[in-house]
Scaffold this active site. Structure first.
Site, short mmCIF file in Angstrom:
data_model
loop_
_atom_site.label_atom_id
_atom_site.label_comp_id
_atom_site.label_asym_id
_atom_site.label_seq_id
_atom_site.Cartn_x
_atom_site.Cartn_y
_atom_site.Cartn_z
N PRO A 1 -41.45 44.16 0.33
CA PRO A 1 -42.38 44.76 -0.63
C PRO A 1 -43.49 45.58 0.01
O PRO A 1 -44.28 46.19 -0.71
CB PRO A 1 -42.97 43.55 -1.34
CG PRO A 1 -42.87 42.45 -0.35
CD PRO A 1 -41.63 42.71 0.45
N MET B 1 -39.70 49.18 -12.58
CA MET B 1 -39.88 50.58 -13.00
C MET B 1 -40.33 50.69 -14.44
O MET B 1 -39.92 51.60 -15.16
CB MET B 1 -38.56 51.36 -12.80
CG MET B 1 -38.19 51.47 -11.34
SD MET B 1 -36.64 52.33 -11.07
CE MET B 1 -35.45 51.04 -11.37
N ILE C 1 -30.96 46.29 -4.81
CA ILE C 1 -31.60 46.14 -6.12
C ILE C 1 -32.38 47.41 -6.46
O ILE C 1 -33.35 47.75 -5.79
CB ILE C 1 -32.52 44.90 -6.12
CG1 ILE C 1 -31.63 43.67 -5.96
CG2 ILE C 1 -33.33 44.83 -7.43
CD1 ILE C 1 -32.38 42.39 -5.78
N ASP D 1 -37.94 55.84 2.05
CA ASP D 1 -38.49 56.20 0.76
C ASP D 1 -40.01 56.23 0.83
O ASP D 1 -40.61 55.65 1.73
CB ASP D 1 -38.10 55.15 -0.29
CG ASP D 1 -36.61 55.19 -0.57
OD1 ASP D 1 -36.00 56.24 -0.32
OD2 ASP D 1 -36.07 54.17 -1.04
N GLY E 1 -38.17 46.77 -0.70
CA GLY E 1 -37.58 45.57 -1.29
C GLY E 1 -36.21 45.28 -0.71
O GLY E 1 -36.03 45.28 0.51
N ASP E 2 -35.25 45.05 -1.58
CA ASP E 2 -33.88 44.83 -1.15
C ASP E 2 -33.07 46.09 -1.46
O ASP E 2 -33.22 46.67 -2.54
CB ASP E 2 -33.29 43.63 -1.91
CG ASP E 2 -31.89 43.34 -1.45
OD1 ASP E 2 -31.73 42.48 -0.56
OD2 ASP E 2 -30.93 43.99 -1.95
N THR F 1 -37.02 41.37 -2.38
CA THR F 1 -37.20 42.28 -3.51
C THR F 1 -38.56 42.03 -4.19
O THR F 1 -39.14 40.94 -4.10
CB THR F 1 -36.03 42.12 -4.50
OG1 THR F 1 -36.10 43.19 -5.45
CG2 THR F 1 -36.07 40.78 -5.23
N ALA F 2 -39.07 43.08 -4.84
CA ALA F 2 -40.42 43.04 -5.39
C ALA F 2 -40.65 41.85 -6.31
O ALA F 2 -41.70 41.21 -6.28
CB ALA F 2 -40.71 44.35 -6.13
N LYS G 1 -40.08 60.65 -3.31
CA LYS G 1 -40.88 61.60 -4.08
C LYS G 1 -42.31 61.58 -3.59
O LYS G 1 -42.89 60.53 -3.41
CB LYS G 1 -40.84 61.24 -5.56
CG LYS G 1 -39.46 61.40 -6.14
CD LYS G 1 -39.45 61.04 -7.62
CE LYS G 1 -38.03 61.06 -8.14
NZ LYS G 1 -37.16 60.06 -7.51
#
Ligand code: SAH
Length: 463
Positions: free
Chosen positions: A222, A380, A303, A245, A299-300, A328-329, A267
């Site tokens: 995370p 998200m 996912i 990312d 995260g993962d 993961t988050a 982004k």
């Protein structure tokens, strides 16, 4: 960072003199350090208090003369009398780095605690603040070093020209990595057959030609460096290229090799951001060039990371890959808030879903799951938090179901909000910037969210 008052360097002393002025214990301490090098060590004092005859040093029992510094690389002064003063003056006027024992403000340099495994040296320095700690650190490092590390380094050095003739760039680096980490090479070295083994390994590498590339899909967790797996850390160190990312913080990307190429594909406002097709093509191209690529995802990777598409592209191009899981988050968010997302008699399951672009059919399912007690973790979903909550209620979920939002889970700067589905749906909640997990479910009431007992309150509060 940026606060060191000294700069550690490896300073050449071969063919030069290290001059020590003084004839007592301090002079002996410095002499012991100096004789680790190939410099010629000269000790000068009008009266020697110590017998230096066991050491490979030149002893001059006479007053210091400025010309003693001809050809000197370093000067140590461990003499508080006139000889010491004369030596300080002479060193300064000739611009030769000077260490005055136990007088920090007169020193141009300090001597660190040294681990000597020539040609490898490890220096631990504390700018004089904590020599005891430096010695402890030194003992710890020594404990993990192979006694043959110096011999291995020398072997690698001796292979340089031969390697350069047949391998270059990443292929050469891979050879050296195997050379210095392989237990077989170390065993051969101990038997006195290091050189033969090193050549045999080189022949193997050379016959492989262009080494095949590989793409590692690595979960970065995370966002805190210490929520990374050991495997992720190791592969990051090995990667030639790191493709990451936007959500992966610099601190994690910086765990890669300093000379690794870094490509940000996420982004970012005002910058070109890669489409998924471009990322796929990039990974295939880099892998095809024989690079070892760390595709670092927050995260993962499996996912909500679009790993499926990247893997398909790699398979299609016949490029090897490996996946390293990450935290993961939603799991980081559960830990941050001490929320048991599955809980006997409360929550029999845990659903990771995305609120982004969800259709009514999906929302109907989730509403039913949350009503049955399962915990939802919505990814998200921050920008659509209120309408999503309203739609869940519209599909039959109770407005009293507890809700919790964790922004920047797993990081020091995390922010927590909690309330109910109804209060989230009211649209009055201002959520902080940053990635968020929205939890929906009765298990949220069992976490350690501040004032979590009063979940029916129609207002969100910052914990
Ligand atoms: N692969 C990632 C998810 C990537 S999708 C993982 O396993 O965590 C991006 C979404 O993940 C964000 O919109 C947010 O919902 C969530 N996310 C990622 N990092 C987060 C964090 N540190 N805290 C809260 N949510 C996060």
């Amino acid at each position: 960072m940026g606060e060191l008052k000294t700069f550690p360097v490896s300073y050449k002393v071969e063919g030069k003199r290290i001059v020590i002025v003084g004839g007592g214990d301090e002079a002996l301490n410095k002499a012991r350090l100096a004789i680790k090098t190939t410099a010629s060590v000269v000790i000068i004092a009008a009266h020697m208090e110590i017998d230096f005859s066991e050491l490979p040093v030149t002893v001059l029992e006479r007053p210091f003369e400025p010309d003693d510094l001809i050809g000197a690389a370093l000067v140590f002064v461990a003499d508080e009398g006139p000889d010491g003063e004369a030596a300080k003056l002479a060193a300064r006027s000739r611009g030769i780095p000077l260490n005055v024992v136990d007088v920090p403000h007169e020193c141009d340099f300090y001597t660190p605690s040294i681990i000597d495994r020539a040609p490898i040296s490890i220096a631990i320095a504390s700018e004089g603040d904590a020599p005891v700690l430096a010695r402890l650190i030194r003992a710890r490092i020594e404990a993990v070093l192979s006694p043959h590390v110096g011999a291995l380094a020398a072997l690698a050095g001796a292979m340089r020209d031969k390697v350069a003739a047949v391998l270059e760039g990443a292929a050469a680096r891979r050879y050296y990595e195997e050379l210095v980490t392989s237990p077989e090479v170390e065993a051969a070295l101990i038997r006195g057959q290091g050189a033969e083994k090193a050549e045999a390994v080189l022949a193997q590498h050379a016959s492989l030609g262009k080494a095949p590339g590989v793409v590692w899909l690595i979960g970065a967790g995370p966002g805190s460096e210490d929520l990374l797996t050991l495997r992720a850390q190791r592969l990051l160190q090995e990667a030639d290229v790191i493709v990451h990312d936007q959500l992966v913080p610099t601190a994690v990307v910086d765990m890669g090799r300093r000379d690794a190429e870094r490509i940000l594909v996420g982004k970012q406002k005002g910058h070109h951001s890669f489409t998924q097709a471009e990322i796929n093509a990039l990974l295939v191209r880099l892998g095809g060039e024989g690079k070892r690529v760390a595709r670092l995802k927050s995260g993962d990777p499996m996912i909500f990371g679009r790993a499926g598409e990247e893997l398909e592209a790699l398979r299609g191009a016949g490029i090897a890959y490996q996946i390293v899981p990450g935290i993961t988050a939603a799991l980081a968010a559960a830990s941050d808030t001490a929320t048991p997302v599955t809980l006997r008699k409360v929550s029999t399951g845990f659903v990771l879903a995305t609120a982004h672009g969800a259709n009514s059919e999906e929302l109907k399912h989730w509403a039913a799951l949350a009503s049955a007690g399962l915990t939802l973790a919505l990814y998200m979903g921050k920008s659509v938090a209120a309408p999503t909550a309203a739609r869940l209620i519209g599909e039959g979920a109770s407005p009293l179901i507890p809700v919790g939002v964790v922004i920047r889970a797993g990081r020091k700067t995390r922010k927590l909000y909690r309330g109910t589905l109804g209060s989230l749906a009211s649209g009055q909640v201002e959520l902080d910037d940053g990635p968020a997990i929205i939890f929906v479910g009765n298990s949220i009431a069992h976490g350690d969210w501040e004032a979590a007992v009063n979940l029916a309150v129609q207002e969100f509060r910052v914990a």
